[in-house]
Design an enzyme around this catalytic site. Structure first.
Site, mmCIF file in Angstrom:
data_model
loop_
_atom_site.group_PDB
_atom_site.id
_atom_site.type_symbol
_atom_site.label_atom_id
_atom_site.label_comp_id
_atom_site.label_asym_id
_atom_site.label_seq_id
_atom_site.Cartn_x
_atom_site.Cartn_y
_atom_site.Cartn_z
ATOM 1 N N ARG A 64 -21.407 9.018 34.175
ATOM 2 C CA ARG A 64 -21.668 9.449 35.432
ATOM 3 C C ARG A 64 -20.765 10.294 36.256
ATOM 4 O O ARG A 64 -19.601 9.964 36.455
ATOM 5 C CB ARG A 64 -21.949 8.150 36.499
ATOM 6 C CG ARG A 64 -23.060 6.963 35.874
ATOM 7 C CD ARG A 64 -23.441 6.342 37.005
ATOM 8 N NE ARG A 64 -24.510 6.843 37.859
ATOM 9 C CZ ARG A 64 -24.816 6.359 38.902
ATOM 10 N NH1 ARG A 64 -24.433 5.109 39.284
ATOM 11 N NH2 ARG A 64 -25.608 6.811 39.684
ATOM 12 N N ASP A 123 -19.307 8.322 47.091
ATOM 13 C CA ASP A 123 -19.073 8.528 45.663
ATOM 14 C C ASP A 123 -18.093 9.308 45.394
ATOM 15 O O ASP A 123 -17.159 9.470 44.440
ATOM 16 C CB ASP A 123 -20.266 8.856 44.922
ATOM 17 C CG ASP A 123 -21.307 7.697 44.712
ATOM 18 O OD1 ASP A 123 -21.958 7.204 45.827
ATOM 19 O OD2 ASP A 123 -21.060 7.016 43.741
#
Ligand code: MRU
Length: 372
Positions: free
Chosen positions: A87, A233
């Site tokens: 990711r 994030d």
């Protein structure tokens, strides 16, 4: 709730893709399984995928068959690259993997490297969990008794080492005896808000109202929201913040409606190598996550769909960033830099976790109090 554990040489996780209807635990003994679980969001949330990446690398080290240290480290590096690409947006994954690779370099033989990697992964887990507890206590100071807090996606115990960032702040405020209620956005396309946040808050006995993403402006305009808190994030050096798709829209709505907008994240989410949000890679996921809900087709077959998993909120929309070292307010570039200098100075001064804990009580935040 332990979303991840290292148990007898295996990585044990809660499969978040099954929640809230089924509580399934999975055990992995191969790094590829961990990488696949990260990709498919069985393990998710920026701090948690960092911890998972670290345990994944510790696992793989037990299975590398190389004979020499050089061959061993080269294979470890190769697998680290595969894991890190699972990711791309959450910087916690690369941060943790780089920390693991650095730990491996400090040892002279393969057996010591293997042990050092397990110890380092456990240390990352422990420190990240402690960081979320600490930032939550700072963040709770921003929450008054009687507040209704809006949150997006899931930044709870499930997304971290076990306490939460945005939800950690809410939990800490509750632990201080404040009466708090939450409005949770469902968070399309994968419904982390509906499936995970609402469930987590209900488990804690914290009043929660679930809304669709498109209802957020309505509730803000009716003065039904006292502040918005989300996780992150990746936070760039200037404070621009990548978080779950839809966060940017919430931040713009919050500014329009004069609602404070806070980001809660550990320092492992700050990427000072990226000057602004323009440099943050945005993960594009399978369009089927948009055309389908939980595997059921909702759109006309063959329709084109886009699926960026994250967006970037420019720092001008943020009221503050809540970290384990304190609350950072604008100007973010300067104050984030000061925060890292403070941390460096503390680590050089050899401050232990216990003494930092004590200093926390009387100290709101260095950058907050003394902006440069
Ligand atoms: O795609 P996900 O579910 O991993 O996205 C998670 C988020 O966007 C969270 O808000 C973020 O990782 C912070 S978690 C403390």
């Amino acid at each position: 709730m332990e979303p991840i554990e290292w148990l007898d040489g295996k990585v044990k996780i809660i499969d978040q893709s099954c929640l809230p209807h089924r509580q399934v635990q999975l055990e992995f003994d191969r790094c590829e399984e961990v990488a696949q679980a990260i990709k498919t969001l069985r393990i998710r949330g920026a701090p948690l995928i960092g911890i998972a990446g670290a345990y994944g690398l510790a696992l793989c080290a037990q299975n590398i068959a190389a004979v020499t240290r050089t061959e061993f480290l080269a294979e470890l590096q190769r697998i680290a690259g595969v894991l890190a690409s699972a990711r791309p947006t959450a910087v916690n994954l690369t941060w943790a993997i780089n920390r693991m690779l650095a730990a491996a370099q400090t040892k002279g033989d393969i057996s010591s490297i293997r042990s050092a990697l397990i110890a380092e992964a456990k240390a990352i887990h422990r420190e990240e969990k402690e960081a979320t507890r600490r930032l939550s206590r700072f963040g709770a100071e921003l929450i008054n008794d009687g507040f209704t807090v809006m949150t997006h996606c899931n930044a709870g115990a499930l997304a971290t080492g076990g306490y939460g960032t945005a939800l950690g702040v809410i939990r800490a405020a509750r632990e201080q005896g404040k009466n708090i209620s939450v409005i949770a956005t469902e968070t399309r396309p994968l419904l982390q808000g509906a499936r995970l946040t609402a469930w987590e808050l209900m488990q804690e006995g914290i009043p929660v109202t679930l809304i669709t993403d498109s209802m957020a402006g309505h509730f803000m305009s009716r003065q039904a929201v006292n502040c918005v808190i989300t996780g992150a994030d990746r936070i760039a050096a200037n404070g621009d913040t990548a978080n779950k798709i839809g966060t940017y829209s919430l931040a713009v709505l919050a500014k329009e409606n004069k609602v404070p907008f806070y980001i809660a994240a550990p320092l492992s989410t700050v990427d000072r190598s990226v000057a602004s949000g323009d440099g943050i890679p945005i993960e594009e996921r399978n369009p089927e996550e948009v055309t389908h809900i939980q595997g059921i087709a909702v759109a006309a077959p063959g329709v084109r769909a886009a699926n960026p998993a994250f967006d970037v909120t420019p720092h001008r929309y943020l009221s503050a960033i809540i970290t384990e070292l304190g609350i950072v307010r604008p100007p973010f570039r300067q104050n984030i830099s000061t925060l890292f200098k403070t941390r460096l100075a503390r680590s050089k001064g050899g401050a232990s976790g216990r003494s930092q804990d004590r200093s926390h009580r009387g100290q709101r935040s260095l950058p907050d109090r003394r902006p440069e």
